[in-house]
Scaffold this active site. Structure first.
Site, PDB file in Angstrom:
ATOM      1  CB  THR A  52     -17.911 -11.554  10.425  1.00  0.00           C
ATOM      2  OG1 THR A  52     -17.542 -11.906  11.770  1.00  0.00           O
ATOM      3  CG2 THR A  52     -16.647 -11.437   9.570  1.00  0.00           C
TER       4      THR A  52
ATOM      5  CG  LEU B  31     -25.794  -7.851  13.409  1.00  0.00           C
ATOM      6  CD1 LEU B  31     -26.968  -7.929  14.377  1.00  0.00           C
ATOM      7  CD2 LEU B  31     -26.208  -7.062  12.182  1.00  0.00           C
TER       8      LEU B  31
ATOM      9  CG  ASP C 216     -15.214  -1.836  17.853  1.00  0.00           C
ATOM     10  OD1 ASP C 216     -14.434  -0.906  17.509  1.00  0.00           O
ATOM     11  OD2 ASP C 216     -14.930  -3.038  17.675  1.00  0.00           O
TER      12      ASP C 216
ATOM     13  CB  SER D  85     -12.787 -10.029  13.723  1.00  0.00           C
ATOM     14  OG  SER D  85     -14.079 -10.530  13.478  1.00  0.00           O
TER      15      SER D  85
ATOM     16  CB  THR E   7      -0.515 -30.644  12.804  1.00  0.00           C
ATOM     17  OG1 THR E   7       0.643 -31.264  12.245  1.00  0.00           O
ATOM     18  CG2 THR E   7      -0.694 -29.264  12.177  1.00  0.00           C
TER      19      THR E   7
END
Length: 244
Positions: free
Chosen positions: A10, A12, A100, A123, A175
């Site tokens: 997503t 760079l 990568d 990610s 929560t």
């Protein structure tokens, strides 16, 4: 002037080099109309582009279209390889490894030939082990923090929480705490395994990169932060290939 890009799923990172001197660095989003807007007018002076990417084909094409509008320079993509300069990939089919990971390992190999672990907290979290001979021993791929948060939001409709990214690991009492402490607890378990593996394989250096690197370091991962590790490997490989 050359432009080097590390394009994840997503986001760079980029750097502009002129005669091996870094002039500027920055980040961007592959979802933006111009993912390289932070480079400003400097990008129009670029005469060559080298890219390491794991982005989808749609986002890769979007990046290429953006570059075509910004500068007329030739673009070269660098992918994973079987071997380079003593570093040997464990994958039989290297096309299946994200670029990568290979470029991060190569960036590490240049400075840490005594054996190392690379943890890339993006990610997805990737973990790779390389021994003193340069042999890649293999690794792991796990969902990253944001991926796990999205999964809980999407697939568990009645779990409402704020993603405060807390580092506490004690049992939560609401929560939000249960989610965030639970994710920290999972990361802590991963860190314990990485430390144990490094000791098992006799690997002395642990290098951490990626957007959530500081979070893992804050949870006790005993590593060195190398935020530009992928770009370091990419730049070295580009230089080697250009000199041939």
């Amino acid at each position: 002037m050359k432009l080097f890009i590390d394009a994840g799923n997503t986001r760079l990172k980029w750097c502009l080099d002129d005669q091996d001197c870094t002039l500027a660095t920055g980040t961007g989003s592959l979802e933006d109309e111009n993912p390289l807007s932070s480079a400003g007018e400097l990008i129009r002076q670029v005469r060559g582009v080298a890219i390491s990417t794991v982005a989808s084909e749609e986002r890769r094409t979007h990046l290429m279209d953006s570059l075509a509008k910004l500068c007329p320079a030739p673009v070269k993509f660098y992918w994973s390889e079987q071997s380079r300069n003593g570093l040997v990939n464990a994958y039989q089919d290297v096309s299946r490894m994200g670029a990568d990971r290979w470029h991060a390992m190569y960036g590490a190999w240049l400075d840490h030939k005594q054996g190392f672990v690379v943890v890339d907290a993006g990610s997805a979290v990737t973990i790779d082990y390389v021994d003193t001979s340069g042999q890649h021993l293999g690794g792991y791929i796990l969902p990253g923090l944001q991926m796990m948060l999205r999964s809980l939001r999407t697939d568990a409709a009645r779990i409402w929480f704020d993603p405060d990214q807390g580092l506490a690991t004690d049992p939560g009492r609401n929560t939000g705490e249960c989610v965030n402490h639970g994710l920290a607890w999972l990361s802590g378990a991963m860190i314990e395994r990485v430390i144990a593996d490094a000791q098992k394989y006799g690997l002395s250096d642990l290098l951490v990169t990626g957007g959530d690197a500081n979070r893992l370091l804050g949870l006790g991962l005993p590593g060195t932060h190398r935020p530009d590790l992928v770009l370091s490997g990419l730049r070295a490989i580009h230089a080697e290939d250009s000199s041939e």
